[in-house]
Design a protein around this motif. Structure first.
Motif, PDB file in Angstrom:
ATOM      1  N   THR A 167       4.540   4.726  19.735  1.00 36.51           N
ATOM      2  CA  THR A 167       3.780   4.226  18.592  1.00 36.51           C
ATOM      3  C   THR A 167       4.513   4.494  17.292  1.00 36.51           C
ATOM      4  O   THR A 167       4.946   5.622  17.028  1.00 36.51           O
ATOM      5  CB  THR A 167       2.388   4.873  18.549  1.00 36.51           C
ATOM      6  N   TYR A 168       4.626   3.450  16.485  1.00 40.20           N
ATOM      7  CA  TYR A 168       5.193   3.535  15.143  1.00 40.20           C
ATOM      8  C   TYR A 168       4.021   3.382  14.178  1.00 40.20           C
ATOM      9  O   TYR A 168       3.524   2.277  13.943  1.00 40.20           O
ATOM     10  CB  TYR A 168       6.242   2.440  14.922  1.00 40.20           C
ATOM     11  N   GLY A 169       3.521   4.485  13.668  1.00 36.74           N
ATOM     12  CA  GLY A 169       2.316   4.485  12.851  1.00 36.74           C
ATOM     13  C   GLY A 169       2.614   4.379  11.369  1.00 36.74           C
ATOM     14  O   GLY A 169       3.613   4.920  10.880  1.00 36.74           O
ATOM     15  N   TYR A 170       1.728   3.700  10.645  1.00 35.07           N
ATOM     16  CA  TYR A 170       1.872   3.509   9.197  1.00 35.07           C
ATOM     17  C   TYR A 170       0.585   3.940   8.510  1.00 35.07           C
ATOM     18  O   TYR A 170      -0.517   3.675   8.990  1.00 35.07           O
ATOM     19  CB  TYR A 170       2.189   2.045   8.872  1.00 35.07           C
ATOM     20  N   SER A 171       0.735   4.596   7.364  1.00 31.64           N
ATOM     21  CA  SER A 171      -0.426   5.046   6.603  1.00 31.64           C
ATOM     22  C   SER A 171      -0.485   4.441   5.208  1.00 31.64           C
ATOM     23  O   SER A 171      -1.476   4.624   4.503  1.00 31.64           O
ATOM     24  CB  SER A 171      -0.421   6.577   6.496  1.00 31.64           C
ATOM     25  N   HIS A 172       0.554   3.740   4.787  1.00 38.89           N
ATOM     26  CA  HIS A 172       0.560   3.126   3.460  1.00 38.89           C
ATOM     27  C   HIS A 172       1.553   1.981   3.434  1.00 38.89           C
ATOM     28  O   HIS A 172       2.459   1.895   4.262  1.00 38.89           O
ATOM     29  CB  HIS A 172       0.897   4.152   2.372  1.00 38.89           C
ATOM     30  N   ALA A 173       1.372   1.099   2.484  1.00 35.64           N
ATOM     31  CA  ALA A 173       2.291  -0.022   2.298  1.00 35.64           C
ATOM     32  C   ALA A 173       3.544   0.445   1.573  1.00 35.64           C
ATOM     33  O   ALA A 173       3.633   1.583   1.106  1.00 35.64           O
ATOM     34  CB  ALA A 173       1.597  -1.127   1.508  1.00 35.64           C
ATOM     35  N   ASN A 174       4.536  -0.454   1.464  1.00 30.14           N
ATOM     36  CA  ASN A 174       5.783  -0.073   0.807  1.00 30.14           C
ATOM     37  C   ASN A 174       5.758  -0.311  -0.701  1.00 30.14           C
ATOM     38  O   ASN A 174       6.764  -0.145  -1.389  1.00 30.14           O
ATOM     39  CB  ASN A 174       6.986  -0.775   1.458  1.00 30.14           C
ATOM     40  N   SER A 175       4.586  -0.703  -1.220  1.00 27.22           N
ATOM     41  CA  SER A 175       4.381  -0.768  -2.668  1.00 27.22           C
ATOM     42  C   SER A 175       2.886  -0.601  -2.917  1.00 27.22           C
ATOM     43  O   SER A 175       2.067  -0.800  -2.013  1.00 27.22           O
ATOM     44  CB  SER A 175       4.865  -2.101  -3.242  1.00 27.22           C
ATOM     45  N   GLY A 176       2.516  -0.245  -4.135  1.00 25.22           N
ATOM     46  CA  GLY A 176       1.118  -0.035  -4.443  1.00 25.22           C
ATOM     47  C   GLY A 176       0.380  -1.320  -4.757  1.00 25.22           C
ATOM     48  O   GLY A 176       0.976  -2.342  -5.124  1.00 25.22           O
ATOM     49  N   CYS A 177      -0.940  -1.296  -4.613  1.00 23.27           N
ATOM     50  CA  CYS A 177      -1.780  -2.441  -4.951  1.00 23.27           C
ATOM     51  C   CYS A 177      -1.915  -2.550  -6.475  1.00 23.27           C
ATOM     52  O   CYS A 177      -2.330  -1.593  -7.135  1.00 23.27           O
ATOM     53  CB  CYS A 177      -3.172  -2.284  -4.344  1.00 23.27           C
ATOM     54  N   LYS A 178      -1.601  -3.715  -7.016  1.00 21.61           N
ATOM     55  CA  LYS A 178      -1.792  -3.937  -8.449  1.00 21.61           C
ATOM     56  C   LYS A 178      -3.257  -4.205  -8.781  1.00 21.61           C
ATOM     57  O   LYS A 178      -3.681  -4.025  -9.917  1.00 21.61           O
ATOM     58  CB  LYS A 178      -0.920  -5.104  -8.911  1.00 21.61           C
TER      59      LYS A 178
ATOM     60  N   PHE B 200      -1.037  -0.150  12.425  1.00 22.89           N
ATOM     61  CA  PHE B 200      -1.287  -0.120  10.986  1.00 22.89           C
ATOM     62  C   PHE B 200      -2.712   0.323  10.662  1.00 22.89           C
ATOM     63  O   PHE B 200      -3.168   0.185   9.525  1.00 22.89           O
ATOM     64  CB  PHE B 200      -1.025  -1.510  10.400  1.00 22.89           C
ATOM     65  N   SER B 201      -3.411   0.857  11.635  1.00 21.20           N
ATOM     66  CA  SER B 201      -4.838   1.145  11.460  1.00 21.20           C
ATOM     67  C   SER B 201      -5.106   2.223  10.415  1.00 21.20           C
ATOM     68  O   SER B 201      -6.228   2.316   9.894  1.00 21.20           O
ATOM     69  CB  SER B 201      -5.466   1.551  12.794  1.00 21.20           C
ATOM     70  N   LYS B 202      -4.122   3.042  10.073  1.00 18.38           N
ATOM     71  CA  LYS B 202      -4.326   4.118   9.100  1.00 18.38           C
ATOM     72  C   LYS B 202      -3.818   3.772   7.702  1.00 18.38           C
ATOM     73  O   LYS B 202      -3.804   4.631   6.820  1.00 18.38           O
ATOM     74  CB  LYS B 202      -3.665   5.399   9.606  1.00 18.38           C
ATOM     75  N   VAL B 203      -3.431   2.508   7.493  1.00 14.48           N
ATOM     76  CA  VAL B 203      -3.006   2.100   6.153  1.00 14.48           C
ATOM     77  C   VAL B 203      -4.226   2.085   5.235  1.00 14.48           C
ATOM     78  O   VAL B 203      -5.234   1.443   5.526  1.00 14.48           O
ATOM     79  CB  VAL B 203      -2.340   0.713   6.191  1.00 14.48           C
ATOM     80  N   LYS B 204      -4.160   2.782   4.105  1.00 15.89           N
ATOM     81  CA  LYS B 204      -5.322   2.994   3.240  1.00 15.89           C
ATOM     82  C   LYS B 204      -5.288   2.174   1.956  1.00 15.89           C
ATOM     83  O   LYS B 204      -6.219   2.259   1.146  1.00 15.89           O
ATOM     84  CB  LYS B 204      -5.448   4.477   2.879  1.00 15.89           C
ATOM     85  N   ASP B 205      -4.260   1.392   1.736  1.00  9.64           N
ATOM     86  CA  ASP B 205      -4.149   0.643   0.488  1.00  9.64           C
ATOM     87  C   ASP B 205      -5.353  -0.270   0.297  1.00  9.64           C
ATOM     88  O   ASP B 205      -5.756  -1.006   1.209  1.00  9.64           O
ATOM     89  CB  ASP B 205      -2.858  -0.169   0.487  1.00  9.64           C
ATOM     90  N   ASN B 206      -5.891  -0.261  -0.931  1.00  7.57           N
ATOM     91  CA  ASN B 206      -7.164  -0.934  -1.197  1.00  7.57           C
ATOM     92  C   ASN B 206      -6.942  -2.360  -1.707  1.00  7.57           C
ATOM     93  O   ASN B 206      -7.369  -2.731  -2.800  1.00  7.57           O
ATOM     94  CB  ASN B 206      -7.975  -0.118  -2.207  1.00  7.57           C
ATOM     95  N   CYS B 207      -6.248  -3.168  -0.886  1.00 12.67           N
ATOM     96  CA  CYS B 207      -6.073  -4.590  -1.181  1.00 12.67           C
ATOM     97  C   CYS B 207      -5.682  -5.288   0.125  1.00 12.67           C
ATOM     98  O   CYS B 207      -5.809  -4.702   1.196  1.00 12.67           O
ATOM     99  CB  CYS B 207      -5.034  -4.807  -2.286  1.00 12.67           C
ATOM    100  N   ARG B 208      -5.223  -6.528   0.059  1.00 16.18           N
ATOM    101  CA  ARG B 208      -4.881  -7.276   1.269  1.00 16.18           C
ATOM    102  C   ARG B 208      -3.567  -6.748   1.854  1.00 16.18           C
ATOM    103  O   ARG B 208      -2.597  -6.531   1.125  1.00 16.18           O
ATOM    104  CB  ARG B 208      -4.761  -8.765   0.959  1.00 16.18           C
ATOM    105  N   ILE B 209      -3.521  -6.599   3.162  1.00 15.54           N
ATOM    106  CA  ILE B 209      -2.399  -5.910   3.805  1.00 15.54           C
ATOM    107  C   ILE B 209      -1.736  -6.827   4.828  1.00 15.54           C
ATOM    108  O   ILE B 209      -2.408  -7.468   5.641  1.00 15.54           O
ATOM    109  CB  ILE B 209      -2.886  -4.617   4.492  1.00 15.54           C
TER     110      ILE B 209
END
Length: 441
Positions: A73-84, A119-128
């Motif tokens: 498993t290759y897990g992700y918790s955030h995107a590679n840039s922030g939500c504007k 990608f289930s743990k990605v927390k960014d508050n916009c479209r992913i």
């Protein structure tokens, strides 16, 4: 067998349409690298010292190179840039480095192993977007993509794989349990989606209603980007549609693909609150007429047990081609609802060699160009026309080469009166004439 000839013809078509990108089994000679969940990006990228991330691999690879991902498993918790903003779009993985014609950059599962991008743990508050493929001449093979979330209810959906590049190949992708489409072609041309599965996608927080936007596969491309092909793909238990071509202004081909039980909550018969539930939604522009619509083709494909239509024109403005398809137990099996330049609802579609059996057979057929189909040949249909009418096993293991499993389901029986009853639509066949349906006897 007749179908082997058809597959050969389709493969030949693909080589013509996709050029070098169609040579999916033979990557050009180049360097080979390795990535593993327990690797390190400061390592050498060898089998004994693999890297840890696809991002680092992309920073190194050149056209013709191959990157193998070891199982795990290759897990992700955030995107590679922030939500504007809360309606912004961000990527967990961006693939922007391009290969070239005959020298694709390949990101593939190590043979016999299962790399899972979670990608289930990605927390960014916009479209992913799980994967955002903006580059060209890229080949993704054997990767599992799951769990892309929606983290607010201000947006329509997130996406497992989002594509805007051209001449790419997506092979043996398993996209599931994402809160939006599993694989979505936003733009670009000559992309091949080959032997992929997209299932159990459900978007509970979508702003226009829970379930409204989680398709299996989608292509909503702009004009002047032809050549996108879906081949050998399966879409099931997606809360919206199996395949959705709404707002596609360039032609798309769907062939040798199966879709079933869309419009329901995953793994249930409970309708999704706002999901549509079509098998193949072949176009449309939001219920309005446009003068520059694109003609699509759906052939050699099967739709069954979808909540509503198996094959649906969705207010399209041009008569699509529907050749050699089988629809079973949909409501209706074929719905050719189109729209003319006056905004009036009309039947639109060129239909040949199709089977509609059980469920509600037809809707909005007046005005279509339909002949040599099961409903206008005076043929009496019954279960005995088929080797089996089972709706089980369609999600079973693929063959060794990645192609769809060979099942008796909805294949013609030896004594079927649907054999040799079709019309020549330009595809090879044996016998006096093509058979009806998706499977030649």
């Amino acid at each position: 067998m007749k179908r082997s000839l058809v597959i050969s013809a389709v493969t030949a078509i693909a080589v013509t349409v996709l050029g070098s990108a169609a040579a999916v089994g033979s990557p050009a000679a180049g360097r080979t690298y390795y990535v593993a969940p327990a690797g390190s990006d400061s390592a050498a990228g060898t089998p004994a010292a693999p890297w840890a991330s696809i991002a680092h691999a992309q920073s190194v690879v050149q056209p013709g190179d191959t990157v193998y991902f070891r199982g795990g498993t290759y897990g992700y918790s955030h995107a590679n840039s922030g939500c504007k903003s809360q309606t912004d779009r961000v990527d967990a993985i961006t693939l922007s480095r391009s290969g070239s014609s005959g020298n694709l950059i390949t990101y593939a599962a190590y043979p016999g192993e299962r790399p899972v991008f979670d990608f289930s743990k990605v927390k960014d508050n916009c479209r992913i977007k799980g994967f955002d493929v903006t580059g060209n001449w890229i080949h993704l093979k054997g990767l599992e993509v799951q769990g892309v979330p929606q983290n607010n209810n201000l947006n329509h959906e997130s996406w497992g794989i989002w594509i805007s590049g051209s001449d790419n190949v997506f092979e043996l992708i398993n996209a599931h349990n994402n809160m939006g489409p599993g694989l979505f072609i936003q733009d670009g041309g000559d992309n091949l989606v080959l032997n992929c599965d997209s299932h159990d996608n459900y978007d509970p927080h979508t702003s226009n209603g829970a379930g409204q936007s989680a398709d299996g596969f989608g292509a909503h491309i702009s004009a002047n980007h032809p050549g996108n092909v879906f081949r050998g793909d399966r879409a099931w238990w997606n809360s919206d549609d199996g395949f959705d071509l709404i707002n596609a202004f360039s032609s798309v081909t769907i062939e040798n693909s199966w879709t079933w039980r869309n419009g329901y909550l995953p793994e249930s018969t409970t309708p999704a609150p706002a999901g549509n539930g079509n098998g193949f939604k072949a176009g449309g522009y939001g219920g309005v007429y446009v003068s520059n619509g694109a003609k699509h083709t759906v052939r050699d494909s099967v739709a069954f047990d979808n909540k509503v239509s198996g094959f649906y024109a969705n207010h399209h403005t041009i008569a699509n081609d529907y050749f050699n398809n089988t629809a079973y137990g949909n409501h209706p099996d074929f719905n050719m609802l189109g729209i003319n330049s006056s905004g009036k609802a009309v039947g639109l579609g060129n239909l040949r060699n199709n089977i509609a059996y059980t469920g509600t057979l037809l809707s909005n057929m007046s005005g279509t160009n339909a002949s040599y189909n099961s409903w206008n040949l005076g043929v009496s249909l019954s279960d005995s026309q088929f080797r089996s009418v089972s709706t089980s096993g369609w999600d079973g293991p693929r063959q060794a080469d990645g192609s769809l499993p060979v099942l008796p389901n909805l294949r013609l029986a030896a004594n079927s009166s649907l054999i040799d009853k079709g019309a020549n639509v330009g595809l090879p066949y044996n016998g006096k004439a093509p058979d009806l349906g998706a499977f030649e006897f």
